[in-house]
Design a protein around this motif. Structure first.
Motif, PDB file in Angstrom:
ATOM      1  N   ASP A  67       1.097  12.235  -2.722  1.00 55.02           N
ATOM      2  CA  ASP A  67       1.498  11.051  -1.958  1.00 55.02           C
ATOM      3  C   ASP A  67       2.999  11.042  -1.686  1.00 55.02           C
ATOM      4  O   ASP A  67       3.440  10.648  -0.600  1.00 55.02           O
ATOM      5  N   THR A  86       5.397   4.133  -1.667  1.00 55.93           N
ATOM      6  CA  THR A  86       4.071   4.426  -2.197  1.00 55.93           C
ATOM      7  C   THR A  86       4.143   5.258  -3.467  1.00 55.93           C
ATOM      8  O   THR A  86       3.505   4.955  -4.470  1.00 55.93           O
ATOM      9  N   ARG A 285      -5.258   2.091  -4.958  1.00 54.54           N
ATOM     10  CA  ARG A 285      -3.982   2.241  -5.656  1.00 54.54           C
ATOM     11  C   ARG A 285      -3.495   0.913  -6.204  1.00 54.54           C
ATOM     12  O   ARG A 285      -3.545  -0.120  -5.537  1.00 54.54           O
ATOM     13  N   TRP A 287      -0.225  -1.078  -7.042  1.00 54.35           N
ATOM     14  CA  TRP A 287       1.225  -1.073  -6.838  1.00 54.35           C
ATOM     15  C   TRP A 287       1.855  -1.935  -7.918  1.00 54.35           C
ATOM     16  O   TRP A 287       1.304  -2.957  -8.337  1.00 54.35           O
ATOM     17  N   LYS A 443      -5.223  -0.495   6.028  1.00 52.25           N
ATOM     18  CA  LYS A 443      -4.711  -0.853   4.709  1.00 52.25           C
ATOM     19  C   LYS A 443      -5.026  -2.305   4.380  1.00 52.25           C
ATOM     20  O   LYS A 443      -4.857  -3.190   5.223  1.00 52.25           O
TER      21      LYS A 443
END
Length: 480
Positions: A67, A86, A285, A287, A443
């Motif tokens: 990534d 990211t 993911r 964050w 997203k």
């Protein structure tokens, strides 16, 4: 690197003699009692080799590297965790230090352990992953520059004293003997020359050869990224126990566009020039935004997929439920002014859940089944914090109420589609990946998973509502 004695070969005339010596890479003996921070005994230590391998595999190093190399297009968020992005190279670097353990976990003492200088080759041999530490960091930066020829050095806003003109002591130029600065080796100073800064210093890497035209360098870098760091078609542990093995040329969890349908016609923000032969899968993911001083010593935030009750065993950090870790490594504030100036700063990171989900989700749930994945994560996703002395950190303060931009810990969940290139059974790309690598769309933020854990830092609103300076990418949808 764990053997006390090693064999070396010494040529003598027409013969080669084998001599056994004490392993110079095993440890360093401090002279007298002068040790940094009185760490341990008179000799450097590190984790056992099998634990190092387990931690590297559990912490999601490969996915973090992929990534960072493909999704970050600006120097700041690519290089360090002080800027929102990211996945940064610093996060991957810190994972390696954390996995080797003991002295490597302490920034001011790490270089005393001889393995500090050989982390890339040592970890590569143990895990079949080329990690990011020290000499490898330079190579990754050169590869990233090939993919982002217009990106230049950016100072860290959390460390305004460092600029493009900051002298890089003790490194001096050969001609004038002056100290190098970042400005002196910026590729942008050479018109129409999309080359890594390593060329200015007189060297290159196998993927970035100076003799090649720019298009050949870019293809070589892209192929290397796909071959080494993209999700493998067959990981070392085999396919998920409950799922079938992937088809030839596909990574685990990948889907294909319907035959005869141009991808852009499917909507949801699919890029118009995405090739029809590209595969894709839904990435998941966490964050993370956390104050550096949330915990006084160095600490890790672990994401787990499984039983939400505290584990009884002491080695839960390397158990099968661990989906990855975000490492917060820092020097004591008594060591330097910069340590004190940045102690209250926010750090940005993330934990990629996609591959671990493939091993935990029921076989009938696919990564793209967003409703079902969210329902499963509501029951099974949680996080835990551990200080580097091995003690688990219990958050006693309710973190759900604060002023925007003044939070101590925020953990949110997002998902998005990512394009992948077709590969052979060894993971090598079978086509030009230039219009595939790093392409994402659709997203979404999934606050319904993290909001019930708001008291422990779970995000109940979209990211921009916590930090007014944050901009939400076009096409981002918040799922309430």
């Amino acid at each position: 690197m764990a053997e006390a004695q090693i064999d070396i070969k010494i040529p003598e005339q027409d013969l080669v003699n084998t001599v056994q010596i004490a392993n110079p890479l095993l440890s360093y003996d401090f002279p007298g009692v002068d040790r940094p921070m009185n760490l341990g005994g008179p000799r450097t230590t590190r984790f056992q080799a099998n634990l190092i391998v387990n931690m590297l595999q559990a912490d999601g190093l490969r996915a973090q590297l992929y990534d960072a190399l493909t999704l970050e297009a600006e120097y700041g968020p690519f290089s360090n965790n002080g800027q929102q992005g990211t996945s940064s190279l610093e996060n991957s670097h810190d994972l390696v230090h954390d996995s080797v353990g003991d002295y490597l976990r302490t920034p001011i003492a790490a270089a005393f352990d001889p393995i500090f200088w050989l982390i890339p080759s040592a970890c590569c041999a143990a895990t079949n992953i080329r990690p990011s530490s020290h000499s490898s960091i330079d190579r990754f930066y050169a590869m990233w520059q090939v993919r982002n020829p217009d990106a230049i050095f950016q100072g860290n806003p959390n460390q305004p004293a460092d600029t493009i003109l900051t002298p890089l002591a003790p490194f001096t130029t050969q001609n004038q003997g002056a100290l190098w600065t970042s400005a002196m080796i910026q590729r942008s100073n050479i018109p129409n020359m999309a080359i890594p800064t390593t060329y200015m210093l007189g060297y290159d890497y196998p993927e970035t050869l100076a003799a090649w035209p720019a298009v050949q360098r870019t293809q070589a870098v892209n192929d290397t990224i796909v071959g080494l760091y993209a999700p493998p078609p067959q990981p070392p542990g085999g396919p998920p126990p409950a799922g079938p093995p992937p088809d030839a040329g596909q990574i685990l969890g990948q889907e294909q566009f319907p035959q005869g349908v141009i991808p852009v016609l499917l909507g949801h923000g699919v890029p118009p020039d995405l090739p029809i032969f590209a595969g894709y899968r839904r990435e998941w993911r966490l964050w993370i935004e956390v104050k550096r001083n949330l915990v006084v010593p160095n600490f890790n935030i672990y994401a787990l997929l499984g039983n939400t009750s505290p584990a009884a065993d002491s080695d839960w950090t390397t158990g099968s439920d661990v989906a990855g870790a975000f490492v917060i490594s820092k020097s004591p504030i008594t060591m330097c002014q910069n340590c004190r100036d940045t102690e209250n700063n926010l750090l940005y990171g993330g934990i990629i859940l996609t591959d671990p989900l493939l091993y935990h989700l029921p076989n009938e749930i696919k990564l793209g089944d967003q409703t079902q994945v969210v329902e499963w994560l509501q029951k099974h996703l949680h996080w835990r914090i551990q200080a580097h002395d091995g003690t688990e950190v219990e958050l006693t303060e309710d973190l759900s109420e604060f002023e925007p931009g003044c939070h101590k810990l925020l953990i949110g969940l997002e998902s998005y589609e990512t394009a992948y290139a077709p590969v052979d059974n060894d993971g090598r790309p079978t086509c030009d990946v230039s219009k595939i690598l790093g392409v994402t769309w659709d997203k979404k933020d999934h606050t319904e998973v993290t909001s019930p854990m708001a008291s422990r830092g779970g995000a109940a609103r979209r990211r921009s509502e916590y930090d007014p300076s944050t901009t939400v990418p076009t096409g981002t949808e918040v799922v309430e």
